[in-house]
Design a protein around this motif. Sequence first.
Motif, PDB file in Angstrom:
ATOM      1  N   GLU A  25    -109.623 -55.287 -41.167  1.00 22.76           N
ATOM      2  CA  GLU A  25    -108.631 -54.340 -41.668  1.00 22.76           C
ATOM      3  C   GLU A  25    -109.036 -52.905 -41.356  1.00 22.76           C
ATOM      4  O   GLU A  25    -108.204 -52.089 -40.951  1.00 22.76           O
ATOM      5  N   ILE A  26    -110.311 -52.601 -41.517  1.00 19.79           N
ATOM      6  CA  ILE A  26    -110.806 -51.254 -41.236  1.00 19.79           C
ATOM      7  C   ILE A  26    -110.643 -50.945 -39.747  1.00 19.79           C
ATOM      8  O   ILE A  26    -110.201 -49.856 -39.369  1.00 19.79           O
ATOM      9  N   GLU A  27    -110.988 -51.910 -38.888  1.00 20.76           N
ATOM     10  CA  GLU A  27    -110.833 -51.712 -37.449  1.00 20.76           C
ATOM     11  C   GLU A  27    -109.371 -51.474 -37.083  1.00 20.76           C
ATOM     12  O   GLU A  27    -109.064 -50.648 -36.233  1.00 20.76           O
ATOM     13  N   GLU A  28    -108.465 -52.210 -37.700  1.00 24.09           N
ATOM     14  CA  GLU A  28    -107.037 -52.046 -37.421  1.00 24.09           C
ATOM     15  C   GLU A  28    -106.539 -50.669 -37.814  1.00 24.09           C
ATOM     16  O   GLU A  28    -105.607 -50.144 -37.218  1.00 24.09           O
ATOM     17  N   ASP A  29    -107.174 -50.058 -38.814  1.00 22.28           N
ATOM     18  CA  ASP A  29    -106.767 -48.739 -39.273  1.00 22.28           C
ATOM     19  C   ASP A  29    -107.244 -47.625 -38.351  1.00 22.28           C
ATOM     20  O   ASP A  29    -106.762 -46.497 -38.443  1.00 22.28           O
ATOM     21  N   MET A  30    -108.192 -47.929 -37.461  1.00 21.31           N
ATOM     22  CA  MET A  30    -108.685 -46.911 -36.526  1.00 21.31           C
ATOM     23  C   MET A  30    -107.558 -46.554 -35.570  1.00 21.31           C
ATOM     24  O   MET A  30    -106.989 -47.404 -34.902  1.00 21.31           O
ATOM     25  N   PHE A  31    -107.235 -45.313 -35.518  1.00 18.58           N
ATOM     26  CA  PHE A  31    -106.131 -44.834 -34.701  1.00 18.58           C
ATOM     27  C   PHE A  31    -106.509 -44.807 -33.222  1.00 18.58           C
ATOM     28  O   PHE A  31    -105.817 -45.348 -32.375  1.00 18.58           O
ATOM     29  N   LEU A  32    -107.645 -44.180 -32.913  1.00 17.59           N
ATOM     30  CA  LEU A  32    -108.115 -44.110 -31.536  1.00 17.59           C
ATOM     31  C   LEU A  32    -109.374 -44.947 -31.370  1.00 17.59           C
ATOM     32  O   LEU A  32    -110.206 -45.007 -32.272  1.00 17.59           O
ATOM     33  N   ILE A  33    -109.479 -45.579 -30.207  1.00 15.09           N
ATOM     34  CA  ILE A  33    -110.671 -46.354 -29.897  1.00 15.09           C
ATOM     35  C   ILE A  33    -111.254 -45.837 -28.584  1.00 15.09           C
ATOM     36  O   ILE A  33    -110.559 -45.223 -27.782  1.00 15.09           O
TER      37      ILE A  33
END
Length: 96
Positions: A25-33
Motif C-alpha cells: 500500500e505504501i509503495e502504491e502511494d508513491m507518486f514518482l518512482i
Amino acid sequence: MFNISLDENELKKLALEEFRKRMEEIEEDMFLIDTKELCKLLSLSRPTVEKLFIYNPDFPSIRVGKKWLFNRQEVKEYINRWSKDVRKIGGSVNCD
C-alpha cells in the motif's frame, strides 16, 4: 475464566502477511518512482527497460538532473496499452 493459546509460528505468519500488505500500500502511494523501482515494477533488467522504454519519447518519463523519474500511474497506463499492442502483433518483443 478464559484460556487462550497462540501458535507462535502462525502469529508470525499473520504479522508478516499484514506487514507485506501494508508495504504494498505504501509503495502504491508513491507518486514518482526512480529507474530501480521501475525495473522492479516491470520485473525487467535495467538494460531492457532502457532499450524498451526510457529512451522512448512516448514513455512517461521525467529527467531531473541525471536522474530519471516516472509517474507510477502513468507508467501503469502506458504498460497496459503497450502490452495489448504487443499481443496484437504476436506477443513477442525483441530487445536486441
